[in-house]
Design a protein around this motif. Structure first.
Motif, PDB file in Angstrom:
ATOM      1  N   LEU A  65       0.941  -1.049   0.150  1.00 49.51           N
ATOM      2  CA  LEU A  65      -0.010   0.033   0.011  1.00 49.51           C
ATOM      3  C   LEU A  65       0.799   1.395  -0.115  1.00 49.51           C
ATOM      4  CD1 LEU A  65      -2.599  -0.982   2.552  1.00 49.51           C
ATOM      5  CD2 LEU A  65      -2.846  -1.489   0.149  1.00 49.51           C
ATOM      6  N   ARG A  66       0.451   2.117  -0.957  1.00 54.16           N
ATOM      7  CA  ARG A  66       1.370   3.412  -0.832  1.00 54.16           C
ATOM      8  C   ARG A  66       0.992   4.196   0.334  1.00 54.16           C
ATOM      9  NH1 ARG A  66       3.574   4.547  -6.202  1.00 54.16           N
ATOM     10  NH2 ARG A  66       2.628   2.976  -7.743  1.00 54.16           N
ATOM     11  N   PRO A  67       2.074   5.163   0.610  1.00 52.30           N
ATOM     12  CA  PRO A  67       1.560   6.125   1.700  1.00 52.30           C
ATOM     13  C   PRO A  67       0.116   6.927   1.794  1.00 52.30           C
ATOM     14  CG  PRO A  67       3.717   6.341   1.062  1.00 52.30           C
ATOM     15  CD  PRO A  67       3.392   5.441   0.019  1.00 52.30           C
ATOM     16  N   ASN A  68      -0.194   6.977   0.588  1.00 51.14           N
ATOM     17  CA  ASN A  68      -1.416   7.621   0.043  1.00 51.14           C
ATOM     18  C   ASN A  68      -2.749   6.808  -0.079  1.00 51.14           C
ATOM     19  OD1 ASN A  68      -0.839   7.087  -2.286  1.00 51.14           O
ATOM     20  ND2 ASN A  68      -1.069   8.859  -3.285  1.00 51.14           N
ATOM     21  N   PHE A  69      -2.592   5.490   0.160  1.00 45.40           N
ATOM     22  CA  PHE A  69      -3.626   4.853  -0.096  1.00 45.40           C
ATOM     23  C   PHE A  69      -4.896   5.210   0.437  1.00 45.40           C
ATOM     24  CE2 PHE A  69      -6.129   1.095   1.493  1.00 45.40           C
ATOM     25  CZ  PHE A  69      -6.272   0.451   0.012  1.00 45.40           C
ATOM     26  N   PHE A  70      -4.965   5.583   1.754  1.00 43.89           N
ATOM     27  CA  PHE A  70      -6.256   5.859   2.570  1.00 43.89           C
ATOM     28  C   PHE A  70      -6.861   7.205   1.774  1.00 43.89           C
ATOM     29  CE2 PHE A  70      -4.166   2.939   5.464  1.00 43.89           C
ATOM     30  CZ  PHE A  70      -4.903   2.351   5.804  1.00 43.89           C
ATOM     31  N   ASP A  71      -5.963   8.023   1.265  1.00 41.76           N
ATOM     32  CA  ASP A  71      -6.640   9.290   0.670  1.00 41.76           C
ATOM     33  C   ASP A  71      -7.223   8.866  -0.610  1.00 41.76           C
ATOM     34  OD1 ASP A  71      -6.141  10.759   3.048  1.00 41.76           O
ATOM     35  OD2 ASP A  71      -4.099  11.222   2.181  1.00 41.76           O
ATOM     36  N   VAL A  72      -6.458   8.011  -1.303  1.00 37.99           N
ATOM     37  CA  VAL A  72      -7.042   7.772  -2.596  1.00 37.99           C
ATOM     38  C   VAL A  72      -8.189   6.725  -2.618  1.00 37.99           C
ATOM     39  CG1 VAL A  72      -6.281   6.398  -4.928  1.00 37.99           C
ATOM     40  CG2 VAL A  72      -4.818   7.872  -3.517  1.00 37.99           C
ATOM     41  N   CYS A  73      -8.318   5.718  -1.892  1.00 35.99           N
ATOM     42  CA  CYS A  73      -9.316   4.924  -1.759  1.00 35.99           C
ATOM     43  C   CYS A  73     -10.422   5.054  -0.691  1.00 35.99           C
ATOM     44  CB  CYS A  73      -8.624   3.430  -1.204  1.00 35.99           C
ATOM     45  SG  CYS A  73     -10.050   2.057  -0.773  1.00 35.99           S
ATOM     46  N   LYS A  74     -10.084   5.753   0.352  1.00 37.51           N
ATOM     47  CA  LYS A  74     -11.147   5.899   1.588  1.00 37.51           C
ATOM     48  C   LYS A  74     -11.860   4.761   1.975  1.00 37.51           C
ATOM     49  CE  LYS A  74     -10.986  10.962   0.750  1.00 37.51           C
ATOM     50  NZ  LYS A  74     -11.995  12.272   0.441  1.00 37.51           N
ATOM     51  N   PRO A  75     -11.523   3.675   2.312  1.00 38.30           N
ATOM     52  CA  PRO A  75     -12.177   2.399   2.217  1.00 38.30           C
ATOM     53  C   PRO A  75     -13.492   2.888   3.418  1.00 38.30           C
ATOM     54  CG  PRO A  75     -10.216   2.135   3.668  1.00 38.30           C
ATOM     55  CD  PRO A  75      -9.999   3.614   2.716  1.00 38.30           C
ATOM     56  N   GLU A  76     -14.407   2.042   3.241  1.00 45.28           N
ATOM     57  CA  GLU A  76     -15.545   1.992   4.298  1.00 45.28           C
ATOM     58  C   GLU A  76     -15.262   1.288   5.575  1.00 45.28           C
ATOM     59  OE1 GLU A  76     -20.322   1.354   4.302  1.00 45.28           O
ATOM     60  OE2 GLU A  76     -19.188   0.688   2.578  1.00 45.28           O
ATOM     61  N   PHE A  77     -14.818   1.782   6.584  1.00 45.20           N
ATOM     62  CA  PHE A  77     -14.332   0.992   7.766  1.00 45.20           C
ATOM     63  C   PHE A  77     -15.354   0.432   8.555  1.00 45.20           C
ATOM     64  CE2 PHE A  77     -10.988   4.265   7.071  1.00 45.20           C
ATOM     65  CZ  PHE A  77      -9.928   3.638   7.128  1.00 45.20           C
ATOM     66  N   ASN A  78     -16.781   0.863   8.479  1.00 44.52           N
ATOM     67  CA  ASN A  78     -17.857   0.183   9.183  1.00 44.52           C
ATOM     68  C   ASN A  78     -18.257  -1.170   8.572  1.00 44.52           C
ATOM     69  OD1 ASN A  78     -18.151   2.775  10.350  1.00 44.52           O
ATOM     70  ND2 ASN A  78     -19.601   3.509   9.005  1.00 44.52           N
ATOM     71  N   ASN A  79     -17.702  -1.562   7.508  1.00 46.25           N
ATOM     72  CA  ASN A  79     -17.799  -2.920   6.921  1.00 46.25           C
ATOM     73  C   ASN A  79     -16.669  -3.934   6.951  1.00 46.25           C
ATOM     74  OD1 ASN A  79     -20.750  -2.259   6.414  1.00 46.25           O
ATOM     75  ND2 ASN A  79     -20.245  -1.659   4.546  1.00 46.25           N
ATOM     76  N   ILE A  80     -15.609  -3.269   7.424  1.00 48.25           N
ATOM     77  CA  ILE A  80     -14.238  -4.020   7.449  1.00 48.25           C
ATOM     78  C   ILE A  80     -14.236  -5.143   8.675  1.00 48.25           C
ATOM     79  CG2 ILE A  80     -11.953  -3.787   7.761  1.00 48.25           C
ATOM     80  CD1 ILE A  80     -12.028  -1.476   5.895  1.00 48.25           C
ATOM     81  N   ASN A  81     -13.954  -6.187   8.543  1.00 45.85           N
ATOM     82  CA  ASN A  81     -13.844  -7.003   9.638  1.00 45.85           C
ATOM     83  C   ASN A  81     -12.460  -7.058  10.185  1.00 45.85           C
ATOM     84  OD1 ASN A  81     -13.872  -9.127  11.481  1.00 45.85           O
ATOM     85  ND2 ASN A  81     -13.991 -10.784  10.198  1.00 45.85           N
ATOM     86  N   CYS A  82     -12.176  -6.541  11.485  1.00 43.09           N
ATOM     87  CA  CYS A  82     -10.797  -6.170  11.833  1.00 43.09           C
ATOM     88  C   CYS A  82     -10.368  -7.335  12.620  1.00 43.09           C
ATOM     89  CB  CYS A  82     -10.665  -5.091  12.767  1.00 43.09           C
ATOM     90  SG  CYS A  82     -11.148  -3.466  11.425  1.00 43.09           S
ATOM     91  N   SER A  83     -11.385  -8.472  12.897  1.00 40.06           N
ATOM     92  CA  SER A  83     -10.866  -9.655  13.692  1.00 40.06           C
ATOM     93  C   SER A  83      -9.759 -10.464  12.928  1.00 40.06           C
ATOM     94  CB  SER A  83     -11.958 -10.231  13.860  1.00 40.06           C
ATOM     95  OG  SER A  83     -12.502 -10.843  12.883  1.00 40.06           O
ATOM     96  N   THR A  84      -9.613 -10.452  11.684  1.00 39.51           N
ATOM     97  CA  THR A  84      -8.577 -11.157  10.846  1.00 39.51           C
ATOM     98  C   THR A  84      -7.231 -10.348  10.863  1.00 39.51           C
ATOM     99  OG1 THR A  84      -9.526 -10.172   9.098  1.00 39.51           O
ATOM    100  CG2 THR A  84     -10.505 -12.167   9.433  1.00 39.51           C
ATOM    101  N   ARG A  85      -6.199 -11.022  10.518  1.00 37.24           N
ATOM    102  CA  ARG A  85      -5.117 -10.583  10.690  1.00 37.24           C
ATOM    103  C   ARG A  85      -4.713  -9.561   9.261  1.00 37.24           C
ATOM    104  NH1 ARG A  85       0.778 -14.143  10.855  1.00 37.24           N
ATOM    105  NH2 ARG A  85       2.091 -12.138  11.262  1.00 37.24           N
ATOM    106  N   TYR A  86      -5.104 -10.142   8.272  1.00 37.58           N
ATOM    107  CA  TYR A  86      -4.908  -9.416   6.920  1.00 37.58           C
ATOM    108  C   TYR A  86      -6.402  -8.957   6.532  1.00 37.58           C
ATOM    109  CZ  TYR A  86      -0.253 -10.978   7.047  1.00 37.58           C
ATOM    110  OH  TYR A  86       1.163 -11.114   7.311  1.00 37.58           O
ATOM    111  N   ILE A  87      -6.444  -7.901   6.095  1.00 40.18           N
ATOM    112  CA  ILE A  87      -7.805  -7.232   5.581  1.00 40.18           C
ATOM    113  C   ILE A  87      -7.806  -7.365   3.902  1.00 40.18           C
ATOM    114  CG2 ILE A  87      -9.300  -5.475   5.352  1.00 40.18           C
ATOM    115  CD1 ILE A  87      -8.419  -4.666   8.084  1.00 40.18           C
ATOM    116  N   THR A  88      -8.482  -8.117   3.431  1.00 40.07           N
ATOM    117  CA  THR A  88      -8.288  -8.382   1.981  1.00 40.07           C
ATOM    118  C   THR A  88      -9.606  -7.835   1.234  1.00 40.07           C
ATOM    119  OG1 THR A  88      -9.140 -10.838   2.060  1.00 40.07           O
ATOM    120  CG2 THR A  88      -6.821 -10.277   2.137  1.00 40.07           C
ATOM    121  N   GLU A  89     -10.563  -7.842   2.160  1.00 44.10           N
ATOM    122  CA  GLU A  89     -12.043  -7.386   1.624  1.00 44.10           C
ATOM    123  C   GLU A  89     -12.415  -5.944   2.051  1.00 44.10           C
ATOM    124  OE1 GLU A  89     -14.976 -10.149   2.158  1.00 44.10           O
ATOM    125  OE2 GLU A  89     -13.938 -11.935   1.129  1.00 44.10           O
ATOM    126  N   TYR A  90     -12.557  -5.143   1.139  1.00 44.23           N
ATOM    127  CA  TYR A  90     -12.820  -3.806   1.594  1.00 44.23           C
ATOM    128  C   TYR A  90     -13.402  -2.993   0.354  1.00 44.23           C
ATOM    129  CZ  TYR A  90      -8.286  -2.862  -0.506  1.00 44.23           C
ATOM    130  OH  TYR A  90      -7.271  -2.831  -1.530  1.00 44.23           O
TER     131      TYR A  90
END
Length: 244
Positions: A65-90
């Protein structure tokens, strides 16, 4: 990309132009110098393709992930499952950037600008070292070489300040470009571009008669097919006996 290709090609052509103007050689020699320029450009383009191929394979195999990834993507954090080690679905919510730009924001390692820029700089610097002739100043060549490397380093640094790459991405790109440039120039192009060609000649040795011990005159014979054999003191042996 256009500037990165244009500067090395221009430097290679100017190098051969200086050789032609400095040597004042024959038409055949001048044609050979221009042929060297075409070979140098061909090997340069080959090295560019090799550098880009390695860079893209590593990018798509490792990714980052580039340093500006979150600004470019702006993922929807409410639907992200943070219980797993790696987040692959967003899901990216930002609509200001295209799908291609969002995909590029996940390909940070290594820096393509750094690898491409350093390859161009190192290859051109090596070409100048092998072919550039300018007798009026000994600092002209190293100044041009240092300027090329400085531009490549500046290009890599801007990728960090623009938040497009991490420092490790740029350093890896510099290393990759340098290695490919060295291999392409010395292992592929050097046999065709080197100024002096070395030919292996059979080694011959000559011995001067003045450096060798001289045979005493009484032991010399005019005939070349007779070899005298003396078992004892030569002065006491019958010299009429000889081995034919």
């Amino acid at each position: 990309m256009i500037m990165g290709l244009g500067i090395p090609v221009t430097m290679i052509l100017l190098t051969e132009l200086v050789r032609v103007a400095d040597q004042n050689g024959s038409d055949k020699r001048n044609r050979m110098d221009w042929l060297m320029a075409l070979k140098g450009i061909s090997f340069f383009l080959f090295g560019v393709m090799v550098t880009e191929a390695f860079t893209e394979v590593i990018k798509h195999s490792i990714g980052r992930l580039r340093p500006n990834f979150f600004d470019v993507c702006k993922p929807e954090f409410n639907n992200i499952n943070c219980s797993t080690r790696y987040i692959t679905e967003y899901t990216c919510m930002n609509t200001e950037f295209s799908e291609r730009e969002i995909r590029e924001s996940r390909l940070s390692f290594p820096s393509g600008h750094a690898s491409f820029g350093m390859f161009c700089a190192v290859y051109t610097a090596l070409y100048l070292q092998a072919r550039f002739l300018f007798g009026s100043s000994v600092l002209t060549k190293p100044t041009l070489q240092a300027g090329l490397v400085l531009v490549a380093v500046w290009c890599g640094m801007t990728r960090i300040t623009d938040h497009k790459h991490f420092s490790a991405d740029v350093v890896t790109g510099f290393t990759l470009g340098t290695i490919v440039a060295w291999l392409v120039f010395y292992k592929v192009a050097w046999l065709s571009l080197r100024t002096v060609r070395f030919t292996l000649f059979p080694r011959s040795f000559s011995v001067s008669s003045n450096s060798e011990p001289q045979t005493p005159d009484p032991l010399l014979r005019e005939s070349t097919n007779q070899f005298n054999v003396y078992l004892d003191d030569p002065m006491k042996v019958d010299r009429s006996k000889s081995l034919v």
